[in-house]
Design a protein around this motif. Sequence first.
Motif, mmCIF file in Angstrom:
data_model
loop_
_atom_site.group_PDB
_atom_site.id
_atom_site.type_symbol
_atom_site.label_atom_id
_atom_site.label_comp_id
_atom_site.label_asym_id
_atom_site.label_seq_id
_atom_site.Cartn_x
_atom_site.Cartn_y
_atom_site.Cartn_z
ATOM 1 N N PRO A 74 0.823 -1.212 0.000
ATOM 2 C CA PRO A 74 0.000 0.000 0.000
ATOM 3 C C PRO A 74 0.854 1.259 0.000
ATOM 4 O O PRO A 74 1.977 1.264 0.496
ATOM 5 N N PRO A 76 -6.256 0.019 4.511
ATOM 6 C CA PRO A 76 -7.227 -1.075 4.471
ATOM 7 C C PRO A 76 -7.596 -1.493 5.892
ATOM 8 O O PRO A 76 -6.729 -1.681 6.737
ATOM 9 N N VAL A 126 -10.196 -4.221 8.133
ATOM 10 C CA VAL A 126 -11.128 -5.343 8.136
ATOM 11 C C VAL A 126 -11.873 -5.314 9.460
ATOM 12 O O VAL A 126 -11.263 -5.370 10.520
ATOM 13 N N LYS A 184 -10.342 1.988 3.460
ATOM 14 C CA LYS A 184 -11.109 1.056 2.631
ATOM 15 C C LYS A 184 -11.508 -0.072 3.563
ATOM 16 O O LYS A 184 -10.687 -0.863 4.006
ATOM 17 N N THR A 204 -13.517 -3.447 4.809
ATOM 18 C CA THR A 204 -14.122 -4.715 4.443
ATOM 19 C C THR A 204 -14.744 -5.287 5.705
ATOM 20 O O THR A 204 -14.051 -5.480 6.699
ATOM 21 N N ALA A 249 -8.505 -11.981 4.417
ATOM 22 C CA ALA A 249 -8.783 -10.548 4.569
ATOM 23 C C ALA A 249 -8.202 -10.051 5.876
ATOM 24 O O ALA A 249 -7.674 -8.979 5.969
#
Length: 94
Positions: free
Chosen positions: A40, A49, A51, A70, A72, A94
């Motif tokens: 990244p 990111p 999770v 981002k 998830t 993930a």
Amino acid sequence: MTETSGHGRRTGLGRWGGLLAGLTVTFALAGCSSSSATGPRTGPGAVVPVVAGENFWGDITRQIGGVHVKVTSIITDPNADPHSYETDPKDAAA
């Protein structure tokens, strides 16, 4: 419900203190990942990111992080019981 000390005084740490502590640890650990040429981006404009185990926490993270995260979410069904959830390889990755 506010937590109190043994003398009936408020300790100042409640639900929000735990949430803020959890988010602080999450973002601090996200910065500890190793970077590579395909990893990244870092610096201004980088997207982190994240999770989240449940969609509820993912939504809060999205609201706080905005365009800088981002998210998830693993469990997206609001009627699902997270205690009976069994992970699969995709979620573990993930």
